[in-house]
Design an enzyme around this catalytic site. Structure first.
Site, PDB file in Angstrom:
ATOM      1  N   HIS A  79      -1.364   1.399   7.467  1.00 43.75           N
ATOM      2  CA  HIS A  79      -1.827   1.378   6.086  1.00 43.75           C
ATOM      3  C   HIS A  79      -1.592   2.739   5.448  1.00 43.75           C
ATOM      4  O   HIS A  79      -1.711   3.772   6.103  1.00 43.75           O
ATOM      5  CB  HIS A  79      -3.325   1.034   6.061  1.00 43.75           C
ATOM      6  CG  HIS A  79      -3.912   0.966   4.694  1.00 43.75           C
ATOM      7  ND1 HIS A  79      -3.418   0.127   3.714  1.00 43.75           N
ATOM      8  CD2 HIS A  79      -4.946   1.641   4.116  1.00 43.75           C
ATOM      9  CE1 HIS A  79      -4.125   0.287   2.608  1.00 43.75           C
ATOM     10  NE2 HIS A  79      -5.055   1.206   2.836  1.00 43.75           N
ATOM     11  N   CYS A 100       0.830  -1.207   0.000  1.00 45.81           N
ATOM     12  CA  CYS A 100       0.000   0.000   0.000  1.00 45.81           C
ATOM     13  C   CYS A 100       0.863   1.255   0.000  1.00 45.81           C
ATOM     14  O   CYS A 100       0.484   2.280  -0.563  1.00 45.81           O
ATOM     15  CB  CYS A 100      -0.932   0.001   1.213  1.00 45.81           C
ATOM     16  SG  CYS A 100      -0.094  -0.206   2.794  1.00 45.81           S
TER      17      CYS A 100
END
Length: 651
Positions: free
Chosen positions: A246, A39
């Site tokens: 994330h 990510c």
């Protein structure tokens, strides 16, 4: 524990109706698949891709697959890296320097003698302090802050001047057209030997003026004819703690007022408040800006140039057109197969309708069909030949046999090619029944059986609306796939909300499913006393202290002969270290909105794994009555004893 046997199940979602996006609202932007822990790379690639000048240069790279071009193997793509470290490894010769390279001058200037030392350095991004700085300008002020070298810290000049009092600092010779600002959101905790995330509020403007206060950041050698006024292009965000989390990005691809959120494979429209102001951070707010990208106004037209087909390398254009033709051919094939199946189904249905009138009555049987939605009412009857097979009769309808003992549908529907002749559908435990339950399907049964259908109650954090969704996923899918699919369908309280999936049995939280749990291992909630529920994880639950506990709460009432009956909606409650029952009760009453007079009748206690109840007094420390180690939500829970009709939450 109840174990279901049906191969597939549905998902009921409690929440508002999903927002339908019209074709006019659909964006032409696409996301990037997360290859394990990439990510960080996806967010940076989206940012770079939407700088057209840079994109033109990348199109000329002779590569077939991006991660392979970095020399990565499959293992490397699952190793999470830092955005800055990755960015410095994506050099497209010449373009990186043209777009991102700036220069600064490090100087030491003696105060009492005429001696000065300078050193010119290039940079591709700037590391700005967050701690102790309220905004970007404060960070730049700190960056160029003058340090005094005096006392025991005097500067060693040349042989002629020796140790001298001096001023040390940094000034900028020039800034790049594309300015990348890395925000220092981490500190190293030597006591805990780990990185600690800095979630302090930190503001950044839509327009950044680095010529402010008569060019206070510029060196005497800087070209003052260049106007260093920048416009915010993208905001890279990190959500999580120091050692994990994330990454995603908010980007203005054309520098218009419309922002887009690029979150791996998902792309959504966002307003300026969410893209900018909500990423300032603040107390206990883990999602916050980690990197900012600004584009200089005077270079904007050149950098945000048009990119047309001829800018793409020929081998990429050929490959794209080939893949496009293959996709179109595959879509055409699917349409043709679907149409052929529809025609076949209609013709066979027509033939069967005629056969019903022509069959030999000696082999016929009148069959009562009932909808699974109304299992106690006959819907219609048909006279069928017992020699017919299930697959002959049904294609878009799935049948379920009747349980002659419990007088209800059996847990497992009849699978495609699961029986030989219809006569086998009516015999169970050596008993015969002429009742079948049916479901009208929207896709062919063979295709449906390759999927796992789920039924989940989704509980919105602030709303009580209930909406039913039907979710179908591949058999090998996991709970994490369910959560991700739900996020695309339901309305969340905020875009970064995290969900969990629970099993509720007899009005008690029975299990929290890990994201890696395979869906085929989850019990089928076809019975009324077993449900699956998805809910948002509250912020206070993400920051538990070492002695805090997340305790399930359930309503119950005493029945005659001391029997207990649970009812209502169970939920989780954070129990803090040293917190008395009296304090816990205040939080429960506020959450459930129960009137004082009514709440005064409620009793509280702890149910244990062996189904033993211990009443608590207001002065009791709740945590002292809990096991030292949590044994799952079923091990202990807080019981609220009251009448089953005394609370709106208990219905």
């Amino acid at each position: 524990m109840y174990f279901g046997y049906q191969d597939d199940y549905e998902v009921f979602v409690k929440g508002p109706q999903p927002r339908i996006i019209s074709p006019a609202e659909e964006t032409r932007y696409v996301g990037l698949t997360n290859q394990g822990a990439t990510c960080y790379m996806n967010s940076l690639l989206q940012t770079l891709y939407h700088i057209p000048y840079f994109r033109k240069a990348v199109y000329k790279m002779p590569t077939n697959e991006l991660t392979k071009s970095f020399g990565w193997n499959k293992h490397d793509s699952f190793m999470q890296s830092d955005v800055q470290e990755f960015n410095r490894g994506t050099v497209v010769e010449g373009t990186i320097q043209d777009l991102f390279e700036g220069h600064q001058m490090n100087y030491i200037d003696c105060i009492n003698v005429d001696y000065k030392s300078t050193r010119k350095e290039s940079f591709y991004d700037l590391q700005l302090d967050v701690k102790g700085c309220e905004d970007v300008y404060a960070s730049f002020d700190k960056y160029v802050e003058v340090e005094r070298l005096e006392g025991d810290n005097k500067y060693q000049a040349d042989q002629q001047h020796g140790l001298q009092d001096a001023k040390k600092g940094v000034l900028f010779i020039d800034f790049p057209p594309v300015l990348q600002l890395q925000l220092k959101r981490y500190d190293y905790d030597f006591v805990q030997d780990t990185l600690v995330k800095i979630n302090d509020r930190y503001e950044f403007p839509l327009q950044l003026d680095l010529d402010r206060e008569d060019g206070k950041y510029l060196s005497p050698d800087a070209d003052r004819s260049v106007r260093n006024l920048y416009t915010l292009h993208s905001v890279l965000v990190h959500s999580g703690v120091g050692n994990g989390g994330h990454y995603y990005a908010f980007i203005r691809p054309t520098l218009s007022e419309q922002w887009f959120k690029f979150n791996d494979g998902r792309v959504s429209k966002e307003d300026t408040r969410w893209a900018v102001e909500e990423q300032y951070g603040g107390e206990a707010r883990h999602p916050n800006a980690y990197m900012l990208v600004y584009i200089r106004e005077s270079d904007k037209d050149e950098i945000m140039c048009n990119v047309d087909e001829m800018d793409i390398a020929k081998h990429l254009r050929v490959r794209y057109k080939k893949e496009q033709k293959e996709r179109e051919a595959e879509e055409l094939k699917k349409k043709e197969e679907a149409e052929a199946a529809r025609i076949k189904h209609l013709s066979e249905q027509f033939r069967r309708d005629i056969d019903f009138d022509l069959v030999d009555r000696n082999g016929d049987q009148v069959v009562h069909f009932r909808s699974l939605e109304k299992p106690k009412e006959d819907d219609f009857t048909l006279e069928l030949s017992m020699a017919l097979t299930y697959d002959d009769v049904m294609e878009r309808i799935r049948l379920t046999s009747h349980d002659c003992v419990f007088l209800r549908p059996i847990p497992q529907a009849i699978s495609y090619r699961g029986v030989g002749h219809l006569s086998e559908m009516f015999t169970r435990y050596n008993r015969s029944s002429k009742i079948l339950y049916y479901e009208v399907l929207d896709i062919p049964l063979p295709e449906l059986q390759c999927l796992r259908s789920l039924k989940v109650e989704f509980c919105h954090a602030t709303k009580d609306d209930t909406v039913v969704y039907r979710i179908r996923l591949p058999q090998e899918s996991t709970v994490g796939d369910v959560i991700n699919d739900l996020k695309t369908k339901v309305e969340l309280s905020h875009p970064d909300a995290e969900l969990r999936l629970l099993e509720i049995f007899m009005h008690r939280i029975h299990e929290i499913f890990p994201l890696s749990e395979e869906n085929e291992k989850i019990n089928d909630p076809y019975r009324g006393d077993l449900t699956l529920r998805a809910e948002e994880i509250l912020e206070e639950e993400k920051n538990l202290g070492p002695q805090d506990r997340l305790l399930p709460v359930s309503h119950f009432t005493k029945e005659p002969y001391s029997a207990r009956r649970n009812f209502g909606e169970p939920y989780f409650l954070v129990i803090h270290e040293g917190e008395t029952l009296d304090a816990v009760k205040l939080r429960i009453q506020k959450k459930l909105q129960v009137p004082d007079e009514e709440f005064a009748q409620w009793k509280f206690g702890i149910w244990s794994l062996i189904d033993r109840f211990e009443y608590l007094q207001d002065s009791d420390i709740v945590s002292s009555h809990l096991y030292k180690k949590a044994g799952g939500p079923w091990a202990q829970y807080l019981g609220l004893e009251h009448s089953s009709n005394s609370s709106p939450e208990a219905t």
